[in-house]
Design a protein around this motif. Structure first.
Motif, PDB file in Angstrom:
ATOM      1  N   ILE A 168     -19.258   2.170 -24.957  1.00  0.00           N
ATOM      2  CA  ILE A 168     -18.998   2.544 -23.436  1.00  0.00           C
ATOM      3  C   ILE A 168     -17.694   1.926 -23.073  1.00  0.00           C
ATOM      4  N   GLY A 169     -16.846   2.692 -22.340  1.00  0.00           N
ATOM      5  CA  GLY A 169     -15.578   2.103 -21.899  1.00  0.00           C
ATOM      6  C   GLY A 169     -14.672   3.032 -21.030  1.00  0.00           C
ATOM      7  N   ARG A 170     -13.451   3.092 -21.189  1.00  0.00           N
ATOM      8  CA  ARG A 170     -12.462   3.882 -20.575  1.00  0.00           C
ATOM      9  C   ARG A 170     -11.339   4.306 -21.069  1.00  0.00           C
ATOM     10  N   TYR A 171     -10.636   5.313 -20.846  1.00  0.00           N
ATOM     11  CA  TYR A 171      -9.581   5.805 -21.430  1.00  0.00           C
ATOM     12  C   TYR A 171      -8.415   5.936 -20.274  1.00  0.00           C
ATOM     13  N   VAL A 172      -7.186   5.175 -20.428  1.00  0.00           N
ATOM     14  CA  VAL A 172      -6.162   5.236 -19.570  1.00  0.00           C
ATOM     15  C   VAL A 172      -4.861   5.981 -20.204  1.00  0.00           C
ATOM     16  N   GLN A 173      -4.303   6.981 -19.628  1.00  0.00           N
ATOM     17  CA  GLN A 173      -3.416   7.783 -19.933  1.00  0.00           C
ATOM     18  C   GLN A 173      -2.156   7.765 -18.650  1.00  0.00           C
ATOM     19  N   ASP A 174      -1.034   7.170 -19.095  1.00  0.00           N
ATOM     20  CA  ASP A 174       0.149   6.885 -18.194  1.00  0.00           C
ATOM     21  C   ASP A 174       0.799   8.131 -18.063  1.00  0.00           C
ATOM     22  N   LEU A 175       1.601   8.481 -17.072  1.00  0.00           N
ATOM     23  CA  LEU A 175       2.546   9.566 -16.950  1.00  0.00           C
ATOM     24  C   LEU A 175       2.061  10.782 -16.193  1.00  0.00           C
ATOM     25  N   GLU A 176       0.626  10.807 -16.087  1.00  0.00           N
ATOM     26  CA  GLU A 176       0.022  11.932 -15.475  1.00  0.00           C
ATOM     27  C   GLU A 176      -0.996  11.413 -14.717  1.00  0.00           C
ATOM     28  N   GLY A 177      -1.704  12.242 -13.597  1.00  0.00           N
ATOM     29  CA  GLY A 177      -2.682  11.668 -12.706  1.00  0.00           C
ATOM     30  C   GLY A 177      -2.318  11.313 -11.380  1.00  0.00           C
ATOM     31  N   LYS A 178      -2.932  10.198 -10.788  1.00  0.00           N
ATOM     32  CA  LYS A 178      -2.783   9.906  -9.336  1.00  0.00           C
ATOM     33  C   LYS A 178      -1.687   8.747  -9.608  1.00  0.00           C
ATOM     34  N   ASP A 179      -0.924   8.699  -8.163  1.00  0.00           N
ATOM     35  CA  ASP A 179       0.223   7.687  -8.041  1.00  0.00           C
ATOM     36  C   ASP A 179      -0.541   6.348  -8.056  1.00  0.00           C
ATOM     37  N   ASN A 180       0.258   5.399  -8.766  1.00  0.00           N
ATOM     38  CA  ASN A 180      -0.127   3.832  -8.760  1.00  0.00           C
ATOM     39  C   ASN A 180       0.784   2.850  -8.951  1.00  0.00           C
ATOM     40  N   PHE A 181       0.506   1.573  -8.702  1.00  0.00           N
ATOM     41  CA  PHE A 181       1.405   0.607  -8.916  1.00  0.00           C
ATOM     42  C   PHE A 181       1.126  -0.419 -10.067  1.00  0.00           C
ATOM     43  N   TYR A 182       1.983  -0.864 -11.004  1.00  0.00           N
ATOM     44  CA  TYR A 182       1.580  -1.816 -11.800  1.00  0.00           C
ATOM     45  C   TYR A 182       2.603  -2.860 -12.163  1.00  0.00           C
ATOM     46  N   VAL A 183       2.183  -3.949 -12.837  1.00  0.00           N
ATOM     47  CA  VAL A 183       3.301  -5.013 -13.214  1.00  0.00           C
ATOM     48  C   VAL A 183       3.095  -4.851 -14.774  1.00  0.00           C
ATOM     49  N   ASP A 184       4.152  -4.936 -15.697  1.00  0.00           N
ATOM     50  CA  ASP A 184       4.240  -5.273 -17.080  1.00  0.00           C
ATOM     51  C   ASP A 184       4.462  -6.599 -17.434  1.00  0.00           C
ATOM     52  N   SER A 185       3.808  -7.090 -18.311  1.00  0.00           N
ATOM     53  CA  SER A 185       3.873  -8.860 -18.635  1.00  0.00           C
ATOM     54  C   SER A 185       3.829  -8.704 -20.078  1.00  0.00           C
ATOM     55  N   PHE A 186       4.408  -9.903 -20.590  1.00  0.00           N
ATOM     56  CA  PHE A 186       4.535 -10.140 -22.050  1.00  0.00           C
ATOM     57  C   PHE A 186       4.136 -11.547 -22.246  1.00  0.00           C
ATOM     58  N   ALA A 209     -11.122  -1.594   2.899  1.00  0.00           N
ATOM     59  CA  ALA A 209     -11.762  -2.432   3.968  1.00  0.00           C
ATOM     60  C   ALA A 209     -10.910  -3.633   4.426  1.00  0.00           C
ATOM     61  N   THR A 210     -10.444  -4.364   3.423  1.00  0.00           N
ATOM     62  CA  THR A 210      -9.674  -5.798   3.785  1.00  0.00           C
ATOM     63  C   THR A 210      -8.267  -5.665   3.751  1.00  0.00           C
ATOM     64  N   GLY A 211      -7.762  -4.642   3.049  1.00  0.00           N
ATOM     65  CA  GLY A 211      -6.425  -4.398   2.927  1.00  0.00           C
ATOM     66  C   GLY A 211      -5.573  -5.259   2.085  1.00  0.00           C
ATOM     67  N   LEU A 212      -6.539  -6.040   0.947  1.00  0.00           N
ATOM     68  CA  LEU A 212      -5.905  -6.963  -0.030  1.00  0.00           C
ATOM     69  C   LEU A 212      -5.881  -6.157  -1.268  1.00  0.00           C
ATOM     70  N   SER A 213      -4.694  -6.538  -1.868  1.00  0.00           N
ATOM     71  CA  SER A 213      -4.292  -5.886  -3.256  1.00  0.00           C
ATOM     72  C   SER A 213      -4.761  -6.961  -4.157  1.00  0.00           C
ATOM     73  N   GLY A 214      -4.727  -6.512  -5.457  1.00  0.00           N
ATOM     74  CA  GLY A 214      -4.990  -7.207  -6.726  1.00  0.00           C
ATOM     75  C   GLY A 214      -4.874  -6.541  -7.759  1.00  0.00           C
ATOM     76  N   TYR A 215      -4.853  -7.001  -9.119  1.00  0.00           N
ATOM     77  CA  TYR A 215      -5.116  -6.286 -10.403  1.00  0.00           C
ATOM     78  C   TYR A 215      -6.507  -5.846 -10.434  1.00  0.00           C
ATOM     79  N   VAL A 216      -6.651  -4.516 -10.680  1.00  0.00           N
ATOM     80  CA  VAL A 216      -7.902  -3.958 -11.036  1.00  0.00           C
ATOM     81  C   VAL A 216      -8.187  -3.368 -12.356  1.00  0.00           C
ATOM     82  N   ASP A 217      -7.263  -3.334 -13.177  1.00  0.00           N
ATOM     83  CA  ASP A 217      -7.510  -3.267 -14.654  1.00  0.00           C
ATOM     84  C   ASP A 217      -5.998  -3.539 -15.238  1.00  0.00           C
TER      85      ASP A 217
END
Length: 189
Positions: free
Chosen positions: A97-115, A166-174
Motif C-alpha cells: 500500500i502506498g502512493r504514486y507521485v508524478q510531477d509536471l501535471e496536476g495541482k499547483d504546489n510548492f517544494y524544496v529540493d535537497s541533496f 485552520a492554523t495557517g502553518l506550512s511544512g513538509y507533507v511528503d
C-alpha cells in the motif's frame, strides 16, 4: 542545478510546480504490473528494504533488474523513482500500500529540493552500477548509476510543502526520491 550545487548553496530555494498524488496498492506479485501501468516504458531506479539489507536495482520499462535476489515477497518497503515520478509502497500483510507521485501535471504546489551524500566512496564501477564502500563503518552497497566516474554520490530528494487551512502553518507533507547524482571528489579510473 545539480544536487551537488544545491548542497553547496547556502539557502534552499522554494520552487513552484505541479504534481499528482494518487494512492496505489498491489499484491506482492503485482509490483511489475503496477510499474508497467504507472511508468510505462520509462526507466527508473529501485530501492527496496528487506529485513537483512537494502537492495538497489532498476526498472527497464518492462521488468525489475537487480544484482541481488529479486523477490518482492521479501520486501518490507520499496521506492521506484525517476526525475518525473515515484512510487513509494509499504508492505501490509499480503499486499503493498502506498502512493504514486508524478510531477509536471496536476495541482499547483510548492517544494524544496535537497541533496544528501551517501556514505562511502566509489571503489568499483561495473555495468552501470557503482560500489560504495565505507571501510570504517563496514558498510557497502551497489547502486545503479549511469555516470560512474566520481568518488562520491548522493540522493536528490523533493520535499513537498503545504499549509493547514485552520492554523495557517506550512511544512513538509511528503517527499520523494528524484535521482542519484555525483557528489564530487576526483574522477576515478
Amino acid at each position: 542545478m545539480s544536487g551537488l550545487d544545491l548542497a553547496k548553496n547556502i539557502g534552499l530555494k522554494l520552487c513552484e510546480g505541479k504534481s499528482v498524488f494518487e494512492p496505489v496498492e498491489c499484491s506482492l506479485s503485482g509490483v511489475e504490473n503496477l510499474l508497467r501501468e504507472k511508468f510505462k516504458a520509462n526507466r527508473a531506479v529501485l530501492v527496496a528494504w528487506r529485513i537483512q539489507n537494502i537492495i538497489w536495482g532498476e526498472y527497464d520499462g518492462e521488468k525489475i533488474l537487480t544484482r541481488a535476489e529479486m523477490t518482492p515477497e521479501n520486501w518490507l518497503e520499496f521506492r521506484i523513482f525517476n526525475e518525473a515520478a515515484e512510487i513509494h509502497m509499504k508492505r501490509s500483510a499480503e499486499k503493498f500500500i502506498g502512493r504514486y507521485v508524478q510531477d509536471l501535471e496536476g495541482k499547483d504546489n510548492f517544494y524544496v529540493d535537497s541533496f544528501s551524500r551517501f556514505w562511502g566512496e566509489n571503489v568499483n564501477a561495473t555495468d552501470g552500477y557503482i560500489n560504495l564502500r565505507d571501510e570504517q563503518r563496514k558498510l557497502q552497497m551497489e547502486i545503479p548509476c549511469a555516470e560512474n566516474k566520481f568518488k562520491w554520490y548522493g540522493l536528490l530528494t523533493r520535499n513537498y510543502i503545504d499549509s493547514d487551512a485552520a492554523t495557517g502553518l506550512s511544512g513538509y507533507v511528503d517527499y520523494r526520491f528524484v535521482a542519484i547524482e555525483p557528489a564530487g571528489g576526483a574522477e576515478i579510473g
